[in-house]
Design an enzyme around this catalytic site. Sequence first.
Site, PDB file in Angstrom:
ATOM      1  N   HIS A 165       0.812  -1.218   0.000  1.00  0.00           N
ATOM      2  CA  HIS A 165       0.000   0.000   0.000  1.00  0.00           C
ATOM      3  C   HIS A 165       0.846   1.269   0.000  1.00  0.00           C
ATOM      4  O   HIS A 165       0.559   2.199  -0.765  1.00  0.00           O
ATOM      5  CB  HIS A 165      -0.985   0.023   1.161  1.00  0.00           C
ATOM      6  CG  HIS A 165      -2.007   1.100   0.991  1.00  0.00           C
ATOM      7  ND1 HIS A 165      -3.080   0.985   0.141  1.00  0.00           N
ATOM      8  CD2 HIS A 165      -2.101   2.351   1.514  1.00  0.00           C
ATOM      9  CE1 HIS A 165      -3.798   2.102   0.150  1.00  0.00           C
ATOM     10  NE2 HIS A 165      -3.224   2.940   0.976  1.00  0.00           N
ATOM     11  N   HIS A 224      -9.780   0.108 -10.462  1.00  0.00           N
ATOM     12  CA  HIS A 224      -9.365   1.153  -9.515  1.00  0.00           C
ATOM     13  C   HIS A 224      -7.883   1.459  -9.675  1.00  0.00           C
ATOM     14  O   HIS A 224      -7.466   2.630  -9.704  1.00  0.00           O
ATOM     15  CB  HIS A 224      -9.651   0.690  -8.082  1.00  0.00           C
ATOM     16  CG  HIS A 224      -8.953   1.490  -7.032  1.00  0.00           C
ATOM     17  ND1 HIS A 224      -9.340   2.754  -6.683  1.00  0.00           N
ATOM     18  CD2 HIS A 224      -7.861   1.200  -6.265  1.00  0.00           C
ATOM     19  CE1 HIS A 224      -8.534   3.223  -5.739  1.00  0.00           C
ATOM     20  NE2 HIS A 224      -7.624   2.306  -5.471  1.00  0.00           N
ATOM     21  N   PHE A 225      -7.085   0.420  -9.795  1.00  0.00           N
ATOM     22  CA  PHE A 225      -5.641   0.556  -9.955  1.00  0.00           C
ATOM     23  C   PHE A 225      -5.308   1.358 -11.213  1.00  0.00           C
ATOM     24  O   PHE A 225      -4.405   2.197 -11.213  1.00  0.00           O
ATOM     25  CB  PHE A 225      -5.049  -0.850 -10.037  1.00  0.00           C
ATOM     26  CG  PHE A 225      -3.562  -0.912  -9.981  1.00  0.00           C
ATOM     27  CD1 PHE A 225      -2.894  -0.794  -8.778  1.00  0.00           C
ATOM     28  CD2 PHE A 225      -2.809  -1.120 -11.126  1.00  0.00           C
ATOM     29  CE1 PHE A 225      -1.510  -0.865  -8.715  1.00  0.00           C
ATOM     30  CE2 PHE A 225      -1.430  -1.195 -11.080  1.00  0.00           C
ATOM     31  CZ  PHE A 225      -0.784  -1.070  -9.869  1.00  0.00           C
ATOM     32  N   HIS A 226      -6.067   1.126 -12.284  1.00  0.00           N
ATOM     33  CA  HIS A 226      -5.803   1.854 -13.527  1.00  0.00           C
ATOM     34  C   HIS A 226      -6.287   3.305 -13.462  1.00  0.00           C
ATOM     35  O   HIS A 226      -5.792   4.139 -14.218  1.00  0.00           O
ATOM     36  CB  HIS A 226      -6.449   1.121 -14.711  1.00  0.00           C
ATOM     37  CG  HIS A 226      -5.656  -0.058 -15.179  1.00  0.00           C
ATOM     38  ND1 HIS A 226      -5.732  -1.276 -14.558  1.00  0.00           N
ATOM     39  CD2 HIS A 226      -4.751  -0.192 -16.187  1.00  0.00           C
ATOM     40  CE1 HIS A 226      -4.911  -2.127 -15.174  1.00  0.00           C
ATOM     41  NE2 HIS A 226      -4.303  -1.488 -16.155  1.00  0.00           N
ATOM     42  N   ARG A 248     -10.571 -10.967 -11.053  1.00  0.00           N
ATOM     43  CA  ARG A 248      -9.360 -10.373 -11.605  1.00  0.00           C
ATOM     44  C   ARG A 248      -8.376 -11.479 -11.951  1.00  0.00           C
ATOM     45  O   ARG A 248      -8.488 -12.595 -11.455  1.00  0.00           O
ATOM     46  CB  ARG A 248      -8.740  -9.400 -10.598  1.00  0.00           C
ATOM     47  CG  ARG A 248      -8.308 -10.041  -9.292  1.00  0.00           C
ATOM     48  CD  ARG A 248      -7.941  -9.048  -8.223  1.00  0.00           C
ATOM     49  NE  ARG A 248      -6.811  -8.211  -8.604  1.00  0.00           N
ATOM     50  CZ  ARG A 248      -6.082  -7.522  -7.717  1.00  0.00           C
ATOM     51  NH1 ARG A 248      -6.381  -7.536  -6.434  1.00  0.00           N
ATOM     52  NH2 ARG A 248      -5.067  -6.784  -8.117  1.00  0.00           N
ATOM     53  N   ARG A 249      -7.458 -11.158 -12.841  1.00  0.00           N
ATOM     54  CA  ARG A 249      -6.342 -12.028 -13.211  1.00  0.00           C
ATOM     55  C   ARG A 249      -6.736 -13.222 -14.072  1.00  0.00           C
ATOM     56  O   ARG A 249      -5.885 -13.795 -14.725  1.00  0.00           O
ATOM     57  CB  ARG A 249      -5.613 -12.555 -11.970  1.00  0.00           C
ATOM     58  CG  ARG A 249      -5.046 -11.491 -11.050  1.00  0.00           C
ATOM     59  CD  ARG A 249      -4.141 -12.130 -10.001  1.00  0.00           C
ATOM     60  NE  ARG A 249      -3.528 -11.154  -9.142  1.00  0.00           N
ATOM     61  CZ  ARG A 249      -3.968 -10.863  -7.930  1.00  0.00           C
ATOM     62  NH1 ARG A 249      -5.014 -11.482  -7.432  1.00  0.00           N
ATOM     63  NH2 ARG A 249      -3.353  -9.959  -7.193  1.00  0.00           N
TER      64      ARG A 249
END
Length: 552
Positions: free
Chosen positions: A223, A374-376, A439-440
């Site tokens: 994080h 969210h990460f993108h 995901r993944r």
Amino acid sequence: MIANNRLLFSKKEARLYMAFMYVTFISLFIGGLMGLLQTLVRSGKYTLPFNIDYYTILTVHGVILGLVLTTYFIIGFQFSLMGKTVGISDKQLKVAWLSFWVMIVGTIMTAVTILVGEASVLYTFYAPLRAHPAFYIGLALVIIGSWIAAFVNFRQLYVWKKAHKGQKSPLLAFMVTINMLMWFIASLGVASSVLIQFIPWSLGYVETINVLMSRTLFWYFGHPLVYFWLLPAYMAWYALIPRIIGGKLFSDSLARMSFILLLMFSIPVGFHHQLTEPGIDPTWKFIQVVLTFMVVIPTLMTAFSIFATFETTGRKKGYTSLFGWFKKLPWKDVRFLAPFIGMVAFIPGGAGGIVNASHQMNALIHNTIWVTGHFHLTAATTVILTFFGITYWLVPHLTGRRLTPKLNKLGIIQTFIWTIGMAIMSGAMHIQGLLGGPRRSNFSSYAGGEQVQMWVHYQLAQAIGGSILFIGILLMVYLFIQLAFFAPRGVEEYPIAEEEADAEPTPKILENWYLWVGITIALILFAYTIPVFDILKHSPPGSVPFDWPIGR
């Protein structure tokens, strides 16, 4: 030499800073290509040639863009900030080059093991997935190289303070020091996990690994890693963008306080990534969720400061209507436009982060592709667009060239291409995640099932967005090459904002490093000591056999 924003770097300095930029944009091309292939495969319209494994390209994409690109850009950019504000000696320059080459060796080792199929362990390299020992040794070298860079930065500020006793340190040097302190403290977690757990396990010296401990140490680091990416963007927003729009720094004290708070509250929060995992007392999960939400305070402080700068600058130029100052911002200057769109993207990105860190809502989206979306939004839009905005003036400043009107226009086009592509791809990820899409995983080849077929539709949208993004990557790489080698010779300003002449003095306590680092360590010990002892005491060392398939 001690420099300022009106002086050029020496050729020796410029070569060092550009070396980091070259790796950054090579990584952007390779990682972007892997991302494009990944979204095409997930759409069900494309099959990887030569029996290339889907999880290999997924690992390359995550590691190259999430770790290599960001780390090299940040360290190179921060070296330039320190060179401009406090200077760098020849000896420090040599040690900085050492950091670069140690990181290069580690990066090559890690990349080779992934590309030959010996480390398809994804960006998080969770056990029981096991990679070749060279993968973990390479990671350790990258971290060690970054530590060398951090201590060069610490030394630079120390030397400057010693020569300027009683003076306030330059704001940007203070910010760089905070970011590298956070990076050093946080990366101790992943470094200890790699050195003590993963390397002996991968070499066969031990047969098992404590999976929960390895994940806990990773997220102790994972994080703060997000803030390691974000704080250089904050540096640009606070202290560089005001100069670009013709304004001045809104508040030195507020900027320093926000960075101190981010240092204190970005590290002891890793459990909010582990809310669904057994073996961690729910009380400690709740405590770390509370600490996670404390970062809302410096985030709101930053938003207030940036928009206060916009408004005061506009009103000083004579725009008195309610939003006249907003309409007159330099929208045709890509140095401003790209970071501004990154700021706007941080609004939904931050809202998504609140969802991720909340107990009940996290249960809905945990391990779904919502998290990837969210990460993108945060890393790949807010951070990367700001990094692009920095590139448009940093690279020509280092190479003795100019950002021409034509290149500026192409940069604006690139910014909109990136924004559109990311809106489509990230939006589809968020929606698919709310519908339960994992995901993944690659579900494009699954037959039957109404839900799976619905997921495939959103994966097709992700492929469209990813394709648009790859066009943006090609254009950005082209712009970098132009700014580095072919743009007309000239002088591009290094836009460091000045403080208001009548600004209130910055309290000396804000530079009391013993106090703020001490509080940070105390919070970390409070948040992690008992949970870690519980994990060591109650969880088995692991039941993962050593002959688990390498990389899968």
